[in-house]
Design a protein around this motif. Sequence first.
Motif, PDB file in Angstrom:
ATOM      1  N   TYR A 233      63.418 -38.773  12.930  1.00 45.36           N
ATOM      2  CA  TYR A 233      64.147 -38.338  14.130  1.00 45.36           C
ATOM      3  C   TYR A 233      63.726 -36.921  14.526  1.00 45.36           C
ATOM      4  O   TYR A 233      63.470 -36.632  15.709  1.00 45.36           O
ATOM      5  CB  TYR A 233      65.657 -38.394  13.887  1.00 45.36           C
ATOM      6  N   ILE A 234      63.642 -36.028  13.542  1.00 48.64           N
ATOM      7  CA  ILE A 234      63.301 -34.625  13.833  1.00 48.64           C
ATOM      8  C   ILE A 234      61.902 -34.531  14.443  1.00 48.64           C
ATOM      9  O   ILE A 234      61.669 -33.798  15.408  1.00 48.64           O
ATOM     10  CB  ILE A 234      63.411 -33.771  12.547  1.00 48.64           C
ATOM     11  N   ASN A 235      60.959 -35.312  13.896  1.00 43.64           N
ATOM     12  CA  ASN A 235      59.592 -35.308  14.445  1.00 43.64           C
ATOM     13  C   ASN A 235      59.555 -35.834  15.875  1.00 43.64           C
ATOM     14  O   ASN A 235      58.892 -35.271  16.752  1.00 43.64           O
ATOM     15  CB  ASN A 235      58.669 -36.147  13.564  1.00 43.64           C
ATOM     16  N   LEU A 236      60.282 -36.929  16.108  1.00 41.36           N
ATOM     17  CA  LEU A 236      60.296 -37.531  17.452  1.00 41.36           C
ATOM     18  C   LEU A 236      60.999 -36.628  18.459  1.00 41.36           C
ATOM     19  O   LEU A 236      60.609 -36.562  19.626  1.00 41.36           O
ATOM     20  CB  LEU A 236      60.984 -38.900  17.414  1.00 41.36           C
ATOM     21  N   SER A 237      62.021 -35.917  18.023  1.00 44.12           N
ATOM     22  CA  SER A 237      62.785 -35.063  18.943  1.00 44.12           C
ATOM     23  C   SER A 237      61.986 -33.848  19.400  1.00 44.12           C
ATOM     24  O   SER A 237      62.331 -33.206  20.388  1.00 44.12           O
ATOM     25  CB  SER A 237      64.095 -34.613  18.294  1.00 44.12           C
ATOM     26  N   LYS A 239      59.003 -34.136  20.550  1.00 43.82           N
ATOM     27  CA  LYS A 239      58.241 -34.619  21.705  1.00 43.82           C
ATOM     28  C   LYS A 239      59.135 -34.927  22.897  1.00 43.82           C
ATOM     29  O   LYS A 239      58.723 -34.833  24.044  1.00 43.82           O
ATOM     30  CB  LYS A 239      57.461 -35.886  21.324  1.00 43.82           C
ATOM     31  N   SER A 240      60.375 -35.344  22.607  1.00 40.74           N
ATOM     32  CA  SER A 240      61.275 -35.741  23.692  1.00 40.74           C
ATOM     33  C   SER A 240      62.703 -35.392  23.320  1.00 40.74           C
ATOM     34  O   SER A 240      63.101 -35.492  22.151  1.00 40.74           O
ATOM     35  CB  SER A 240      61.151 -37.248  23.954  1.00 40.74           C
ATOM     36  N   SER A 241      63.477 -34.965  24.302  1.00 44.15           N
ATOM     37  CA  SER A 241      64.880 -34.606  24.046  1.00 44.15           C
ATOM     38  C   SER A 241      65.727 -35.828  23.728  1.00 44.15           C
ATOM     39  O   SER A 241      66.787 -35.725  23.126  1.00 44.15           O
ATOM     40  CB  SER A 241      65.465 -33.868  25.257  1.00 44.15           C
ATOM     41  N   GLU A 242      65.269 -36.996  24.166  1.00 44.82           N
ATOM     42  CA  GLU A 242      65.985 -38.247  23.910  1.00 44.82           C
ATOM     43  C   GLU A 242      65.154 -39.114  22.977  1.00 44.82           C
ATOM     44  O   GLU A 242      63.977 -39.354  23.226  1.00 44.82           O
ATOM     45  CB  GLU A 242      66.238 -39.012  25.217  1.00 44.82           C
ATOM     46  N   VAL A 243      65.762 -39.575  21.882  1.00 46.56           N
ATOM     47  CA  VAL A 243      65.076 -40.462  20.937  1.00 46.56           C
ATOM     48  C   VAL A 243      65.805 -41.802  20.956  1.00 46.56           C
ATOM     49  O   VAL A 243      66.995 -41.882  20.621  1.00 46.56           O
ATOM     50  CB  VAL A 243      65.079 -39.885  19.516  1.00 46.56           C
ATOM     51  N   SER A 244      65.101 -42.850  21.367  1.00 46.54           N
ATOM     52  CA  SER A 244      65.750 -44.158  21.425  1.00 46.54           C
ATOM     53  C   SER A 244      65.844 -44.756  20.026  1.00 46.54           C
ATOM     54  O   SER A 244      65.025 -44.472  19.148  1.00 46.54           O
ATOM     55  CB  SER A 244      64.972 -45.103  22.339  1.00 46.54           C
ATOM     56  N   GLU A 247      62.777 -46.668  19.236  1.00 35.00           N
ATOM     57  CA  GLU A 247      61.638 -45.820  18.889  1.00 35.00           C
ATOM     58  C   GLU A 247      61.729 -45.349  17.440  1.00 35.00           C
ATOM     59  O   GLU A 247      60.737 -45.311  16.712  1.00 35.00           O
ATOM     60  CB  GLU A 247      61.616 -44.614  19.840  1.00 35.00           C
ATOM     61  N   LEU A 248      62.939 -45.008  16.994  1.00 32.76           N
ATOM     62  CA  LEU A 248      63.128 -44.559  15.611  1.00 32.76           C
ATOM     63  C   LEU A 248      62.809 -45.683  14.626  1.00 32.76           C
ATOM     64  O   LEU A 248      62.123 -45.473  13.625  1.00 32.76           O
ATOM     65  CB  LEU A 248      64.578 -44.087  15.421  1.00 32.76           C
ATOM     66  N   LEU A 249      63.290 -46.880  14.919  1.00 36.27           N
ATOM     67  CA  LEU A 249      63.029 -48.020  14.035  1.00 36.27           C
ATOM     68  C   LEU A 249      61.544 -48.357  13.983  1.00 36.27           C
ATOM     69  O   LEU A 249      61.022 -48.752  12.934  1.00 36.27           O
ATOM     70  CB  LEU A 249      63.828 -49.240  14.509  1.00 36.27           C
ATOM     71  N   ALA A 250      60.858 -48.193  15.123  1.00 36.01           N
ATOM     72  CA  ALA A 250      59.431 -48.539  15.192  1.00 36.01           C
ATOM     73  C   ALA A 250      58.559 -47.532  14.451  1.00 36.01           C
ATOM     74  O   ALA A 250      57.474 -47.874  13.962  1.00 36.01           O
ATOM     75  CB  ALA A 250      59.001 -48.641  16.652  1.00 36.01           C
ATOM     76  N   ASN A 251      59.021 -46.278  14.353  1.00 38.58           N
ATOM     77  CA  ASN A 251      58.197 -45.216  13.774  1.00 38.58           C
ATOM     78  C   ASN A 251      58.615 -44.811  12.357  1.00 38.58           C
ATOM     79  O   ASN A 251      58.097 -43.845  11.807  1.00 38.58           O
ATOM     80  CB  ASN A 251      58.224 -43.978  14.679  1.00 38.58           C
ATOM     81  N   SER A 252      59.565 -45.518  11.798  1.00 36.77           N
ATOM     82  CA  SER A 252      59.997 -45.232  10.432  1.00 36.77           C
ATOM     83  C   SER A 252      60.017 -46.529   9.631  1.00 36.77           C
ATOM     84  O   SER A 252      59.862 -47.617  10.189  1.00 36.77           O
ATOM     85  CB  SER A 252      61.396 -44.598  10.427  1.00 36.77           C
TER      86      SER A 252
END
Length: 826
Positions: A233-237, A239-244, A247-252
């Motif tokens: 989540y921290i890595n994705l946030s 890049k974008s203020s909103e993390v779906s 998207e979290l499930l797909a990248n972890s």
Amino acid sequence: MQEFDNLGFEERETFFIEVILPLSLAKNYLYRIPFHLNDQIAVGKRVIVQFGKNKIYTALIKSISTIAPTVYEAKYIIDVVDRMPVVNSLQLHFWDWMTDYYVCNEGDVMSAALPAGLKLASETIIVLNETQNAEVVNLTERETLLLTVLESKKRLSIDDIVKLLGQKTVFPLIRSLIDKEMVYIAEEVVEKYKPLLKSFLTLNPFYKEEGNLKALFGILEKAPKQLDALLCYINLSKKSSEVSKQELLANSNVGQGTVKAMLDKEIFLLKKIAVSRLNDDVDNLILNFKLSDAQATAYAEIQEELKSRDVVLLHGITASGKTQLYIKLIEEAIANGGQALFLLPEIALTTQIVERIKIYFGDAIGVYHSKFNDFERVEIWNKVLNGTYKIVLGARSAIFLPFNELKFIIVDEEHESSYKQHDPAPRYQARDAAVYLAYLHNAKIVLGSATPSIESYYNALNHKYGLVTLTERFGGVSLPTHQVISIAEETKRKKMVSYFSSVLIDDITTSLANNEQVILFQNRRGYATILICATCGYTPKCVNCDVSLTFHKSSGKLHCHYCGFNENTLKICPACGSVHIEQKGFGTERVEEELGLIFPEAKIARLDVDSTRTKNSLQKIIGDFQDKKTDILIGTQMVAKGLDFDNVTLIGVINADTLLNYPDFRAFERSYQLLAQVSGRAGRREKQGKVCIQAYDDKHRIIKQVVENNYIEMYEDEIAERSQFNYPPFSRLIFISLRHKDADVLNAAAQQFAIKLRSSLGARVLGPEQPLVSRIRNYYIRQIIVKSDKHTAIHKVKALLKNEMTTFYAQKVFKGVLIQLDVDPY
């Protein structure tokens, strides 16, 4: 027409009003105004009137005078409903035009134009809104009484309410309860249009403080999956203020259970946000987009054309970025203080455009179509009337909204047949009506399409409309490649597997292996087109209509697609007793089943009328496909309309011949449009798409023109043929449909009516003939066609038709024959 507002006449002066009733009446009625209501009447307001012995209706004031009717005694109105007019004078002019042009009655137009909440009748059913809390709404004593009864009865007709309260003037009371959302009209309880909601995660603000976040890392050392989710989540946030959530499930490497545990602990907070059905970067793109060179050129050309013409046709290929041009044109119109109307052929299938426009313009936009409930439709009506909404996106019925400052109209996909209203009257063509609406408001109008109708393109080439072309796909994306497969040749070589050629199966296999998605098009729904006895040839037919029944495997029944009749499937022939029953033809349901056998691992969905009957089913099917939960989408022409998916690389047309071999002078034009539009769904992002068209007649000129993307050649071929046989745009067509339950009476009536017309119009009258389906719902049908050339004044032809219909109906022998006129039937 004279308007009276705050009339200020002497107290005892007697006024008579001409009213439009929501009934199909040849003439409007005059009613008398009681003296105490003199100062409340105005054109465009609704009044309560008694019509006939016992019926009560809300009627609309069209004009006011002091002249009494001469052939009957005017009844008094019962009450005035509105404080301010709900319809403006420009709308009434528009209704007059529609009544005259489409040869219908004003009541027909009123019924089509007004939301149900603005037209109440004694038979209208009122239902309690159980979701609303009466304690938070200020209610009068009579409103409280009515709601108390509704709590036990649940639904009451207006006649019931009149008896309950012992008064005829109940309409203002009901109107008040509808405005307070305490009750609604039963006929308008329909599926509510919903945007796509996406789940987004945010870190609890408590843990955003450095010390608390550090402590959280320590706590989660004993829950490694949750720690992985937090780090992701921290890595994705960053890049974008909103993390779906997706998207979290797909990248972890975590599952739904881990995220749910973190939500339960309130480490993550969940919120649902309405998003575009496009890819995730659209929000930023839409707010900051810049026109490409080709778009900028087209935009400048449109502006230049609009200086000298009121109508411009924008011929832009699929995925060329027409929507972005529309946004710029709308922006310019509302910047000058005007309102804009954006017409779409089917709102439910153009979700993506709706969301794009809403993201860009925010709260200034309203969406209007028949799937909204009554509260929403009346609310939007009022917001357009008072100018709150500057932009309206709508299906064809949006042309009836009460615009005051309309400056710009866009008709997207102007070629679409769904702009035509077939039943009931008025049988209007929304694109053509929008052109006249723009004229009334002194507004400009842009018609857009990748495959324009022959009539619109003809008008553009003859300088009636301006013409602007856009020949490049947005972002430099290439047009899809095409491959045409001969079904006959594949069958001869024994390479067909069920309904699929070896080439199409290979293409589907490749797409699935690359994690890409596929759309398959078959323009027939159901499982088998017909069942037939192999011994005697018996085919089950509808008991109400002159059509064969279609077998649907999902229900296990035979269905009529005209009247809804169904019966159990055929296992033993009722004619000869044979058990050898064969299935002929195939629809989307059969394609879905066969494909599931060939690709058992693929996730397959079907998009047609049958699969979208239940609430929210359409949004779910499209949403699942957009979210890549579905690999292959099989559908009828619904898949060709306005869908924009970034991962679709293959389009398969199962059988193009079903389109081409239809007995209609527009069959080739429609076939080109549909094949080109469905082809345009492929490769709309970085990857080039591929289209595989299967056909027996693989050398057909229309297929060749689709492959070459050669609209101009198709147009030239079609216009030459229509000129030779005097079809539109070189003539005007009026279809006259006569119906009766007795075939002999109908035949006699049709022959006599045709003879009368032929005595005045000569060879312009064709028929009577049996249409393709000659009986529907137990009514036999005969059709007469009036083909009026350019040298014949069409208004004189329409006047003649109305007079002949009046004379015809005066004959008792033909009293039960129904006559319907359809002007410009396509």
